[in-house]
Design a protein around this motif. Sequence first.
Motif, PDB file in Angstrom:
ATOM      1  N   ASP A  87      36.015   0.149  35.401  1.00  0.00           N
ATOM      2  CA  ASP A  87      34.760  -0.512  35.024  1.00  0.00           C
ATOM      3  C   ASP A  87      33.525   0.279  35.450  1.00  0.00           C
ATOM      4  OD1 ASP A  87      35.950  -3.942  35.443  1.00  0.00           O
ATOM      5  OD2 ASP A  87      36.084  -2.532  33.767  1.00  0.00           O
ATOM      6  N   SER A  88      33.552   0.806  36.657  1.00  0.00           N
ATOM      7  CA  SER A  88      32.352   1.469  37.175  1.00  0.00           C
ATOM      8  C   SER A  88      32.090   2.816  36.517  1.00  0.00           C
ATOM      9  CB  SER A  88      32.472   1.645  38.685  1.00  0.00           C
ATOM     10  OG  SER A  88      33.592   2.456  38.996  1.00  0.00           O
ATOM     11  N   MET A  89      33.065   3.330  35.752  1.00  0.00           N
ATOM     12  CA  MET A  89      32.921   4.649  35.133  1.00  0.00           C
ATOM     13  C   MET A  89      32.542   4.564  33.659  1.00  0.00           C
ATOM     14  SD  MET A  89      33.713   6.265  37.827  1.00  0.00           S
ATOM     15  CE  MET A  89      34.580   5.874  39.342  1.00  0.00           C
ATOM     16  N   LYS A  90      32.524   3.371  33.116  1.00  0.00           N
ATOM     17  CA  LYS A  90      32.236   3.242  31.689  1.00  0.00           C
ATOM     18  C   LYS A  90      30.803   3.642  31.385  1.00  0.00           C
ATOM     19  CE  LYS A  90      35.567  -0.462  30.877  1.00  0.00           C
ATOM     20  NZ  LYS A  90      35.759  -1.897  30.547  1.00  0.00           N
ATOM     21  N   GLY A  91      30.649   4.342  30.265  1.00  0.00           N
ATOM     22  CA  GLY A  91      29.315   4.644  29.775  1.00  0.00           C
ATOM     23  C   GLY A  91      28.841   6.057  30.037  1.00  0.00           C
ATOM     24  N   ARG A  92      29.194   6.639  31.181  1.00  0.00           N
ATOM     25  CA  ARG A  92      28.694   7.974  31.497  1.00  0.00           C
ATOM     26  C   ARG A  92      29.772   9.040  31.398  1.00  0.00           C
ATOM     27  NH1 ARG A  92      27.232   8.958  36.523  1.00  0.00           N
ATOM     28  NH2 ARG A  92      28.424   7.237  37.454  1.00  0.00           N
ATOM     29  N   PHE A  93      31.023   8.637  31.489  1.00  0.00           N
ATOM     30  CA  PHE A  93      32.132   9.586  31.486  1.00  0.00           C
ATOM     31  C   PHE A  93      32.938   9.426  30.201  1.00  0.00           C
ATOM     32  CE2 PHE A  93      32.570   9.585  36.430  1.00  0.00           C
ATOM     33  CZ  PHE A  93      31.298  10.106  36.527  1.00  0.00           C
ATOM     34  N   THR A  94      33.427  10.557  29.686  1.00  0.00           N
ATOM     35  CA  THR A  94      34.280  10.543  28.492  1.00  0.00           C
ATOM     36  C   THR A  94      35.485  11.435  28.734  1.00  0.00           C
ATOM     37  OG1 THR A  94      32.351  10.251  27.056  1.00  0.00           O
ATOM     38  CG2 THR A  94      34.400  10.968  26.027  1.00  0.00           C
ATOM     39  N   ILE A  95      36.666  10.866  28.532  1.00  0.00           N
ATOM     40  CA  ILE A  95      37.905  11.633  28.675  1.00  0.00           C
ATOM     41  C   ILE A  95      38.407  12.006  27.290  1.00  0.00           C
ATOM     42  CG2 ILE A  95      39.447   9.619  28.654  1.00  0.00           C
ATOM     43  CD1 ILE A  95      41.092  11.053  30.870  1.00  0.00           C
ATOM     44  N   SER A  96      38.965  13.196  27.181  1.00  0.00           N
ATOM     45  CA  SER A  96      39.524  13.640  25.904  1.00  0.00           C
ATOM     46  C   SER A  96      40.693  14.571  26.174  1.00  0.00           C
ATOM     47  CB  SER A  96      38.463  14.346  25.055  1.00  0.00           C
ATOM     48  OG  SER A  96      37.974  15.498  25.719  1.00  0.00           O
ATOM     49  N   SER A  97      41.483  14.787  25.133  1.00  0.00           N
ATOM     50  CA  SER A  97      42.693  15.582  25.289  1.00  0.00           C
ATOM     51  C   SER A  97      42.808  16.596  24.165  1.00  0.00           C
ATOM     52  CB  SER A  97      43.911  14.649  25.281  1.00  0.00           C
ATOM     53  OG  SER A  97      45.105  15.379  25.390  1.00  0.00           O
ATOM     54  N   ASP A  98      43.163  17.806  24.515  1.00  0.00           N
ATOM     55  CA  ASP A  98      43.453  18.859  23.543  1.00  0.00           C
ATOM     56  C   ASP A  98      44.946  19.134  23.639  1.00  0.00           C
ATOM     57  OD1 ASP A  98      42.269  22.316  23.073  1.00  0.00           O
ATOM     58  OD2 ASP A  98      43.847  21.149  22.105  1.00  0.00           O
ATOM     59  N   ASN A  99      45.719  18.458  22.801  1.00  0.00           N
ATOM     60  CA  ASN A  99      47.167  18.570  22.906  1.00  0.00           C
ATOM     61  C   ASN A  99      47.681  19.964  22.548  1.00  0.00           C
ATOM     62  OD1 ASN A  99      46.667  15.763  23.133  1.00  0.00           O
ATOM     63  ND2 ASN A  99      48.751  15.323  22.472  1.00  0.00           N
ATOM     64  N   ALA A 100      46.965  20.668  21.708  1.00  0.00           N
ATOM     65  CA  ALA A 100      47.398  22.017  21.334  1.00  0.00           C
ATOM     66  C   ALA A 100      47.377  22.963  22.530  1.00  0.00           C
ATOM     67  CB  ALA A 100      46.507  22.563  20.221  1.00  0.00           C
ATOM     68  N   ASN A 101      46.481  22.674  23.465  1.00  0.00           N
ATOM     69  CA  ASN A 101      46.344  23.532  24.635  1.00  0.00           C
ATOM     70  C   ASN A 101      46.732  22.840  25.940  1.00  0.00           C
ATOM     71  OD1 ASN A 101      45.186  26.070  23.519  1.00  0.00           O
ATOM     72  ND2 ASN A 101      43.625  24.636  22.774  1.00  0.00           N
ATOM     73  N   ASN A 102      47.339  21.656  25.820  1.00  0.00           N
ATOM     74  CA  ASN A 102      47.794  20.913  26.998  1.00  0.00           C
ATOM     75  C   ASN A 102      46.695  20.783  28.051  1.00  0.00           C
ATOM     76  OD1 ASN A 102      50.240  20.826  25.728  1.00  0.00           O
ATOM     77  ND2 ASN A 102      51.395  21.890  27.309  1.00  0.00           N
ATOM     78  N   THR A 103      45.531  20.395  27.586  1.00  0.00           N
ATOM     79  CA  THR A 103      44.375  20.292  28.487  1.00  0.00           C
ATOM     80  C   THR A 103      43.666  18.958  28.268  1.00  0.00           C
ATOM     81  OG1 THR A 103      44.069  22.693  28.455  1.00  0.00           O
ATOM     82  CG2 THR A 103      42.204  21.364  29.184  1.00  0.00           C
TER      83      THR A 103
END
Length: 124
Positions: free
Chosen positions: A62-78
């Motif tokens: 809850d406290s991290m919503k709004g300012r942080f964004t997580i994403s994944s690059d599966n082609a590069n396992n990152t």
Amino acid sequence: EVQLQASGGGLVQAGGSLRLSCAASGFNFDAYAIGWFRQAPGKEREGVSCINNSNGRTYYTDSMKGRFTISSDNANNTVYLQMNSLKPEDTAVYYCAAGVRWLERLCEIGGIYWGQGTEVTVSS
């Protein structure tokens, strides 16, 4: 050998941005979720955000919503954590970990495999 390599930390002024990276190897990336966690000096570790690498579903504490964004690059396992509008209270060592694809649980208790941390310092 399982490896999770976190990078991208540094010193930034309040209001600034950083993008953390977590490069994974040695396990089936798509079969796990990856989470970002942080531990500030004198405080307990807390979950920041988690992502299911197989379907892209994300979870934020809850406290991290709004300012942080997580994403994944599966082609590069990152997996990335984009952090915007940083505050001094975001100062911590940030870790990535791989674990169960039950995202809420992963973010709560942590992962099976851990990387070394990357330090983020936000100055006021």
